[in-house]
Write a protein that holds these residues in place. Structure first.
Motif, PDB file in Angstrom:
ATOM      1  N   ASP A   1      26.552  40.256  36.937  1.00 43.11           N
ATOM      2  CA  ASP A   1      25.669  39.794  35.859  1.00 43.11           C
ATOM      3  C   ASP A   1      26.479  39.178  34.715  1.00 43.11           C
ATOM      4  OD1 ASP A   1      23.350  40.487  37.174  1.00 43.11           O
ATOM      5  OD2 ASP A   1      23.216  42.473  36.232  1.00 43.11           O
ATOM      6  N   GLU A   2      27.622  39.767  34.422  1.00 39.35           N
ATOM      7  CA  GLU A   2      28.491  39.208  33.376  1.00 39.35           C
ATOM      8  C   GLU A   2      28.995  37.819  33.768  1.00 39.35           C
ATOM      9  OE1 GLU A   2      31.671  41.820  32.351  1.00 39.35           O
ATOM     10  OE2 GLU A   2      30.347  43.499  31.854  1.00 39.35           O
ATOM     11  N   ALA A   3      29.413  37.689  35.024  1.00 42.53           N
ATOM     12  CA  ALA A   3      29.893  36.387  35.499  1.00 42.53           C
ATOM     13  C   ALA A   3      28.759  35.362  35.488  1.00 42.53           C
ATOM     14  CB  ALA A   3      30.475  36.521  36.907  1.00 42.53           C
ATOM     15  N   LEU A   4      27.553  35.804  35.850  1.00 40.67           N
ATOM     16  CA  LEU A   4      26.395  34.913  35.815  1.00 40.67           C
ATOM     17  C   LEU A   4      26.098  34.466  34.390  1.00 40.67           C
ATOM     18  CD1 LEU A   4      23.818  36.480  38.310  1.00 40.67           C
ATOM     19  CD2 LEU A   4      24.752  34.175  38.398  1.00 40.67           C
ATOM     20  N   ALA A   5      26.177  35.395  33.443  1.00 36.44           N
ATOM     21  CA  ALA A   5      25.912  35.047  32.046  1.00 36.44           C
ATOM     22  C   ALA A   5      26.938  34.029  31.539  1.00 36.44           C
ATOM     23  CB  ALA A   5      25.947  36.311  31.185  1.00 36.44           C
ATOM     24  N   TRP A   6      28.191  34.206  31.944  1.00 32.84           N
ATOM     25  CA  TRP A   6      29.262  33.258  31.582  1.00 32.84           C
ATOM     26  C   TRP A   6      28.955  31.878  32.160  1.00 32.84           C
ATOM     27  CZ3 TRP A   6      35.040  34.035  33.440  1.00 32.84           C
ATOM     28  CH2 TRP A   6      35.840  33.006  32.895  1.00 32.84           C
ATOM     29  N   TYR A   7      28.608  31.844  33.443  1.00 31.00           N
ATOM     30  CA  TYR A   7      28.310  30.558  34.078  1.00 31.00           C
ATOM     31  C   TYR A   7      27.063  29.922  33.452  1.00 31.00           C
ATOM     32  CZ  TYR A   7      28.085  26.995  37.693  1.00 31.00           C
ATOM     33  OH  TYR A   7      28.091  25.791  38.336  1.00 31.00           O
ATOM     34  N   ARG A   8      26.065  30.752  33.108  1.00 31.27           N
ATOM     35  CA  ARG A   8      24.834  30.223  32.506  1.00 31.27           C
ATOM     36  C   ARG A   8      25.130  29.569  31.151  1.00 31.27           C
ATOM     37  NH1 ARG A   8      22.254  34.538  32.790  1.00 31.27           N
ATOM     38  NH2 ARG A   8      21.256  34.203  34.799  1.00 31.27           N
ATOM     39  N   ARG A   9      26.014  30.178  30.365  1.00 32.84           N
ATOM     40  CA  ARG A   9      26.382  29.585  29.075  1.00 32.84           C
ATOM     41  C   ARG A   9      27.014  28.213  29.273  1.00 32.84           C
ATOM     42  NH1 ARG A   9      28.014  34.974  28.039  1.00 32.84           N
ATOM     43  NH2 ARG A   9      30.207  34.468  28.442  1.00 32.84           N
TER      44      ARG A   9
ATOM     45  N   PHE B   1      34.898  26.057  36.289  1.00 34.88           N
ATOM     46  CA  PHE B   1      35.622  26.557  37.462  1.00 34.88           C
ATOM     47  C   PHE B   1      35.885  28.052  37.312  1.00 34.88           C
ATOM     48  CE2 PHE B   1      39.423  27.652  39.806  1.00 34.88           C
ATOM     49  CZ  PHE B   1      39.269  26.994  41.022  1.00 34.88           C
ATOM     50  N   GLU B   2      36.311  28.465  36.116  1.00 32.07           N
ATOM     51  CA  GLU B   2      36.698  29.866  35.925  1.00 32.07           C
ATOM     52  C   GLU B   2      35.501  30.805  36.017  1.00 32.07           C
ATOM     53  OE1 GLU B   2      39.610  31.080  36.008  1.00 32.07           O
ATOM     54  OE2 GLU B   2      40.570  29.106  36.096  1.00 32.07           O
ATOM     55  N   ALA B   3      34.354  30.406  35.459  1.00 30.27           N
ATOM     56  CA  ALA B   3      33.168  31.254  35.551  1.00 30.27           C
ATOM     57  C   ALA B   3      32.686  31.334  36.999  1.00 30.27           C
ATOM     58  CB  ALA B   3      32.061  30.704  34.648  1.00 30.27           C
ATOM     59  N   ASP B   4      32.754  30.222  37.695  1.00 26.30           N
ATOM     60  CA  ASP B   4      32.373  30.173  39.110  1.00 26.30           C
ATOM     61  C   ASP B   4      33.288  31.088  39.922  1.00 26.30           C
ATOM     62  OD1 ASP B   4      31.188  29.409  41.467  1.00 26.30           O
ATOM     63  OD2 ASP B   4      31.631  27.284  41.269  1.00 26.30           O
ATOM     64  N   ARG B   5      34.582  30.954  39.690  1.00 22.83           N
ATOM     65  CA  ARG B   5      35.569  31.779  40.399  1.00 22.83           C
ATOM     66  C   ARG B   5      35.348  33.264  40.106  1.00 22.83           C
ATOM     67  NH1 ARG B   5      40.534  33.885  38.839  1.00 22.83           N
ATOM     68  NH2 ARG B   5      42.106  34.098  40.491  1.00 22.83           N
ATOM     69  N   ALA B   6      35.038  33.594  38.856  1.00 26.55           N
ATOM     70  CA  ALA B   6      34.835  34.996  38.476  1.00 26.55           C
ATOM     71  C   ALA B   6      33.671  35.602  39.249  1.00 26.55           C
ATOM     72  CB  ALA B   6      34.584  35.100  36.974  1.00 26.55           C
ATOM     73  N   PHE B   7      32.606  34.817  39.455  1.00 27.20           N
ATOM     74  CA  PHE B   7      31.461  35.330  40.209  1.00 27.20           C
ATOM     75  C   PHE B   7      31.846  35.615  41.660  1.00 27.20           C
ATOM     76  CE2 PHE B   7      27.830  34.726  43.023  1.00 27.20           C
ATOM     77  CZ  PHE B   7      26.938  35.645  42.499  1.00 27.20           C
ATOM     78  N   HIS B   8      32.535  34.673  42.284  1.00 25.92           N
ATOM     79  CA  HIS B   8      32.894  34.846  43.699  1.00 25.92           C
ATOM     80  C   HIS B   8      33.914  35.970  43.885  1.00 25.92           C
ATOM     81  CE1 HIS B   8      30.710  31.508  45.667  1.00 25.92           C
ATOM     82  NE2 HIS B   8      30.700  31.017  44.449  1.00 25.92           N
ATOM     83  N   LEU B   9      34.825  36.107  42.944  1.00 28.48           N
ATOM     84  CA  LEU B   9      35.753  37.242  43.010  1.00 28.48           C
ATOM     85  C   LEU B   9      35.002  38.556  42.813  1.00 28.48           C
ATOM     86  CD1 LEU B   9      38.974  36.075  41.099  1.00 28.48           C
ATOM     87  CD2 LEU B   9      38.811  36.791  43.490  1.00 28.48           C
ATOM     88  N   GLY B  10      33.987  38.522  41.955  1.00 29.48           N
ATOM     89  CA  GLY B  10      33.173  39.716  41.741  1.00 29.48           C
ATOM     90  C   GLY B  10      32.463  40.154  43.005  1.00 29.48           C
ATOM     91  N   VAL B  11      32.003  39.185  43.799  1.00 29.38           N
ATOM     92  CA  VAL B  11      31.378  39.515  45.087  1.00 29.38           C
ATOM     93  C   VAL B  11      32.407  40.187  45.999  1.00 29.38           C
ATOM     94  CG1 VAL B  11      30.300  38.566  47.172  1.00 29.38           C
ATOM     95  CG2 VAL B  11      29.665  37.666  44.915  1.00 29.38           C
ATOM     96  N   ALA B  12      33.618  39.622  46.051  1.00 27.61           N
ATOM     97  CA  ALA B  12      34.664  40.211  46.896  1.00 27.61           C
ATOM     98  C   ALA B  12      35.034  41.614  46.418  1.00 27.61           C
ATOM     99  CB  ALA B  12      35.892  39.306  46.898  1.00 27.61           C
TER     100      ALA B  12
END
Length: 239
Positions: free
Chosen positions: A117-125, A134-145
């Protein structure tokens, strides 16, 4: 022309035509579909070859009109290393990250969901500012892993995303950036998060594969287009 760097071989063929004078400066190169048929390779290979030629200075890509032989031919005889194939990376991600998303749906903790949710909020901003972070996108995918609890999966995603900093991937992102692409990425991330939170492994796998297929479809759209690829189904789960 079977090779891991097939786009490089296609680019070298075109450089040969430029140096021989068959394609003089200012010549508009054939459309990707025509080159694909002529050279017997896929359209993604041709698109990557064009970008490798642009990076090396042999070709100028003009948005909405096509690719042209540059006015001055570079002195360098070799094409610059433009990094790994973006489409090969996406194919690997579709398989690997799809399975990682399925595993995350089984293992994710409430803290992991909060991290997504934090990564999503970052990407949404960034999305609301019209940026494709790129960094917000990467953070979400790393969060899934990370939600799998398997450090090897995390390392695999780190390696894949490290290769995505290559010139081919970056330039494709620039050429195909538009408002619908950003909106699709945001919606795809939300769908993946919801499937993981719902503990639906099959839906999470499909949502991740759909997301990466959407990225690939956008990468194949013409730079001037601001539409949607419309090639994958949307999977959602209520929060």
């Amino acid at each position: 022309m079977a090779s891991q760097r097939l786009f490089q071989q296609v680019a070298e063929q075109i450089v040969g035509l430029i140096r021989s004078g068959e394609l003089p400066p200012g010549t508009r190169l054939p459309a990707e579909r025509d080159l694909s048929k002529k050279l017997g390779v896929s359209r993604p290979v041709v698109r990557e070859a064009m970008i490798a030629l642009e990076i090396s200075g042999f070709v100028e890509v003009k948005t909405g009109t096509g690719s042209y032989v540059a006015a001055a031919t570079p002195r360098a005889r070799e094409i610059s290393d433009a990094g790994p194939s973006a489409f090969e990376l996406l194919a690997a991600r579709r398989t690997i990250e799809g399975e990682i998303a399925a595993a995350a749906a089984v293992s994710a903790s409430s803290e992991n969901i909060a991290g997504l949710d934090e990564a999503l909020a970052w990407y949404r901003r960034e999305y609301l500012k019209g940026e494709d972070s790129f960094e917000a996108d990467r953070a979400f995918h790393l969060g899934v892993a990370e939600a799998t609890g398997n450090s090897v999966y995390v390392r695999m995603v780190e390696l894949l995303w490290g290769d995505m900093r290559g010139q081919i991937f970056s330039r494709l992102g620039e050429l195909t950036k538009n408002s619908n692409k950003l909106r699709t990425n945001m919606a795809d991330h939300e769908a993946i998060r919801d499937c993981i939170a719902a503990r639906d492994a099959e839906a999470a796998r499909q949502a991740m594969q759909n997301h990466i297929a959407n990225v690939e479809a956008y990468f194949l759209m013409d730079a001037a287009e601001d539409g949607q690829p419309g090639q994958t189904k949307r999977i959602t789960r209520g929060r």
